[in-house]
Motif scaffolding. Structure first.
Motif, PDB file in Angstrom:
ATOM      1  N   ASN A  58       0.865  -1.171   0.000  1.00  0.00           N
ATOM      2  CA  ASN A  58       0.000   0.000   0.000  1.00  0.00           C
ATOM      3  C   ASN A  58       0.907   1.227   0.000  1.00  0.00           C
ATOM      4  O   ASN A  58       1.900   1.258   0.745  1.00  0.00           O
ATOM      5  CB  ASN A  58      -0.904   0.008   1.239  1.00  0.00           C
ATOM      6  N   TYR A  59       0.579   2.222  -0.831  1.00  0.00           N
ATOM      7  CA  TYR A  59       1.427   3.402  -0.956  1.00  0.00           C
ATOM      8  C   TYR A  59       0.610   4.686  -0.808  1.00  0.00           C
ATOM      9  O   TYR A  59      -0.554   4.742  -1.208  1.00  0.00           O
ATOM     10  CB  TYR A  59       2.105   3.441  -2.326  1.00  0.00           C
ATOM     11  N   ALA A  60       1.261   5.687  -0.264  1.00  0.00           N
ATOM     12  CA  ALA A  60       0.667   7.019  -0.308  1.00  0.00           C
ATOM     13  C   ALA A  60       0.626   7.472  -1.763  1.00  0.00           C
ATOM     14  O   ALA A  60       1.522   7.148  -2.549  1.00  0.00           O
ATOM     15  CB  ALA A  60       1.507   7.984   0.521  1.00  0.00           C
ATOM     16  N   ASP A  61      -0.394   8.236  -2.110  1.00  0.00           N
ATOM     17  CA  ASP A  61      -0.521   8.695  -3.499  1.00  0.00           C
ATOM     18  C   ASP A  61       0.713   9.486  -3.946  1.00  0.00           C
ATOM     19  O   ASP A  61       1.112   9.418  -5.104  1.00  0.00           O
ATOM     20  CB  ASP A  61      -1.771   9.566  -3.648  1.00  0.00           C
ATOM     21  N   SER A  62       1.302  10.208  -3.022  1.00  0.00           N
ATOM     22  CA  SER A  62       2.425  11.082  -3.364  1.00  0.00           C
ATOM     23  C   SER A  62       3.685  10.320  -3.765  1.00  0.00           C
ATOM     24  O   SER A  62       4.596  10.907  -4.360  1.00  0.00           O
ATOM     25  CB  SER A  62       2.743  12.012  -2.199  1.00  0.00           C
ATOM     26  N   VAL A  63       3.756   9.028  -3.453  1.00  0.00           N
ATOM     27  CA  VAL A  63       4.965   8.262  -3.762  1.00  0.00           C
ATOM     28  C   VAL A  63       4.723   7.132  -4.753  1.00  0.00           C
ATOM     29  O   VAL A  63       5.667   6.459  -5.164  1.00  0.00           O
ATOM     30  CB  VAL A  63       5.627   7.697  -2.486  1.00  0.00           C
TER      31      VAL A  63
END
Length: 119
Positions: A58-63
């Motif tokens: 799972n990733y933050a949208d910014s990365v």
């Protein structure tokens, strides 16, 4: 108890890459999800990326598309490969491991490693 030690932070120019590592010791068999969070000056700690025992990420949208989280269970280590770094990625990066005890989740944190991206 789980102990987490991060390494790999440093100073890099925008567009560059860094690889963070987090070595776990202690009750590692109780670890479920692991991941990375970051905290920039004056801001709250935020999720960067996590990976479950089943290797779901799972990733933050910014990365998304720039960072890759992975875990090596044989080495008890979690990694964060950071590419195309931007000045806004500058922060202290913290390793996190969730330990499950008697059906409850407990967060364990490393001491943090500084990542600075210059423009």
């Amino acid at each position: 108890q789980v102990q987490l030690v991060e390494s790999g932070g440093g100073l890099v120019q925008a567009g560059g890459s860094l690889r963070l590592s987090c070595a776990a010791s202690g009750s590692i068999f109780k670890i479920s999800d692991v991941g990375w969070y970051r905290q920039a000056p004056g801001k709250q700690r935020e999720l960067v990326a996590t990976v479950t025992k089943a290797d779901n990420t799972n990733y933050a949208d910014s990365v998304k598309g720039r960072f890759t989280v992975s875990r090596d269970n044989a080495k008890n280590t979690v990694y964060l490969q950071m590419n195309s770094l931007k000045p806004e990625d500058t922060a202290v990066y913290y390793c996190n491991a969730v330990v499950v005890l008697f059906g409850r989740n407990y967060n364990n944190w490393g001491q943090g490693t500084q990542v600075t991206v210059s423009s």
